[in-house]
Structures are given as C-alpha cells and as structure tokens.
Design a protein around this motif. Structure first.
Motif, PDB file in Angstrom:
ATOM      1  N   GLU B 122       1.011  -1.046   0.168  1.00  5.98           N
ATOM      2  CA  GLU B 122      -0.105  -0.219   0.044  1.00  5.98           C
ATOM      3  C   GLU B 122       0.742   1.395  -0.249  1.00  5.98           C
ATOM      4  N   HIS B 123       1.767   1.362   0.546  1.00  5.93           N
ATOM      5  CA  HIS B 123       2.675   2.464   0.540  1.00  5.93           C
ATOM      6  C   HIS B 123       4.673   2.121   0.390  1.00  5.93           C
ATOM      7  N   GLU B 135       8.760   8.888  -0.009  1.00  5.92           N
ATOM      8  CA  GLU B 135       8.084   8.207   0.063  1.00  5.92           C
ATOM      9  C   GLU B 135       6.696   8.072  -1.611  1.00  5.92           C
ATOM     10  N   TYR B 136       7.203   7.227  -1.720  1.00  2.00           N
ATOM     11  CA  TYR B 136       6.660   7.250  -3.407  1.00  2.00           C
ATOM     12  C   TYR B 136       4.391   6.602  -3.654  1.00  2.00           C
ATOM     13  N   THR B 137       3.856   6.746  -3.932  1.00  2.00           N
ATOM     14  CA  THR B 137       2.708   6.289  -4.293  1.00  2.00           C
ATOM     15  C   THR B 137       3.691   5.072  -5.522  1.00  2.00           C
ATOM     16  N   GLU B 139       1.555   3.841  -7.667  1.00  2.00           N
ATOM     17  CA  GLU B 139       1.212   4.207  -8.651  1.00  2.00           C
ATOM     18  C   GLU B 139       2.879   4.912  -9.870  1.00  2.00           C
TER      19      GLU B 139
END
Lengths: 147, 147
Positions: B122-123, B135-137, B139
C-alpha cells in the motif's frame, strides 16, 4: 545448540549487520538495515541513529522492536525480540562517540540529531531455512555463545 | 526517482531476496528472510510457505506486514508496507506449484502444510544509507520501475 550453530552465530554477531524492526503508528511492521555498534552480554545491542529518523520516532512512541541476524549461505537466522530505548543524554552520546561519526553528525557528540539506541532482547529464536526454529531463554543463549 | 535508483531497484527485485515482517500476538515486530516467488505489477509479492510456520499464523490473525529489499553495497533499501493474505485453496496452490517444491512439501501441491502468501503493498519508501528517504505512491513507483 550444536557447535556448528554456535560458530555461525558468533560470526554473524561479529559481522554486525542487523535487520532492525519497529511498529509504525498504523500498526505495520517496518524493517531497516542497521550496523551494530556494540553488543553487551550477547543480548544488549547498541546502534547510533538520528533523532529525526522515522524509526527513532516510532520507538520513542512504541519501544517494541526486534533485531534479526541472517546468514544467507546457511539460511540461518537469529531473531531477538525486545525493547528499544532512545538515549539523547550527553553522557551516553559521548561514551559511544567516534571521530568517524562526524560524517553523520556534523556538530560532534553534542549534535542534537545524534542519539544512541539500546535494544534489550527478551526472547531469542534460531531459525534454519526459515521454518525449523527453536526458542532459547536469554540465559541459555548467553551460556551457549560464551562457550 | 533517478536512473541509478531505478536500475538498483530492478536488480533487487530480480534477486528476489526479501526481509518479510509480521507483528506477533504480543505486538512485537518479527522479521524473516524469504524468497520472492513472483512479483505482479511491481507491488504484489508472492511467497510459498508452511501453514504451520510461526509467521503464517501471525498473518492469519493480523495481516499487517512489510517487505524490505536491501542492497548492502549501495545501502539502498526499499520498504513496502501492506497486507499479507494466506491462500490455502487448491487452485492457488496448484497454480504456483513447481516440482522442486517437493523438497519442502513432500505430499505435493495438495500438501496440507503448503500455502501461498500474497503481499499487497500500500506504501513504498526508498531509503539511502538508512536515513534519507522518499515515499512514493504505488502508482508512481510502478511508473518509474516500468520505464
């Protein structure tokens, strides 16, 4: 514990590469590679870190932690669970300070972002191939590793 | 994400060595080395495991998990947090079965102690030297790694 395990674990403790885990505010576990700074009595592990680090903040709120040592070749793992204490006092910081730390904490031993982390193990499990496992009391583990 | 990070992470995903974490009943995090069996869409990770394994039981009760990939040389780490689902149905077990699995699950694909674990991230966070992190999404991470 057999002689082969004892030798492997002694080597793993000397390597000082550890996988250290915290639990974040949402309750998810987070693992991070850290370098073991000092080991006391085969169950107290010291790390240097940044006060501003995500994991330091997590341990300050929830001290539940684990330290995992793994030898990829023999797929032997040692998992310690216990608590992590964050030390920001001048005395502890000075006691562990080394000149080479300047590259991480530019203001020296009193750098406000430098802290020491003390992990005290309460349980220890030795894994083989990730599945077969045996739990030891801290006392039995110390006894075996000292021999 | 820069080109150097992309190449490193692609290699880490190919190596398939992962540090997988659960939270035990007492609330302590536990890390374990596991071999990534398959990766879907750069964020769904499949592992084979034993139903009787300590970690499988922990995820069945509390699916909160993380998968951590680390490259010791460049001290680059990728931490995925998300949930772990235990699959014990015949269809999933058959779909992933390989002849070499017989060494772990002697009764074949229907071995009652064989299960598949599906981790859905999820993260995702990319760490450098254990401290600097971004941090990245999911997507954005997929987009970067596919390029």
């Amino acid at each position: 514990m057999n002689q082969r395990d004892i030798k492997r674990i002694q080597k793993m403790l000397q390597n000082r590469d550890a996988m250290v885990a915290s639990v974040n505010e949402a309750g998810f576990p987070e693992t991070k590679a850290m370098f073991l700074r000092q080991i006391d009595d085969v169950h107290i592990f010291w790390f240097s870190s940044n006060v501003s680090a995500r994991s330091t903040g997590q341990w300050a709120k929830n001290p539940k932690a684990s330290v995992y040592l793994v030898d990829a070749k023999s797929v032997t793992g040692v998992l310690f669970t216990g608590t992590m204490r964050v030390h920001e006092d001048a005395e502890t910081k000075k006691a562990f300070w080394k000149v080479t730390d300047l590259q991480y904490y530019s203001q020296g031993p009193s750098d406000p972002d430098y802290c020491m982390l003390e992990f005290i193990a309460e349980h220890v499990r030795v894994y083989h191939w990730g599945v077969d496992q045996k739990e030891y009391t801290i006392e039995a583990f110390q006894e075996a590793l000292r021999s």
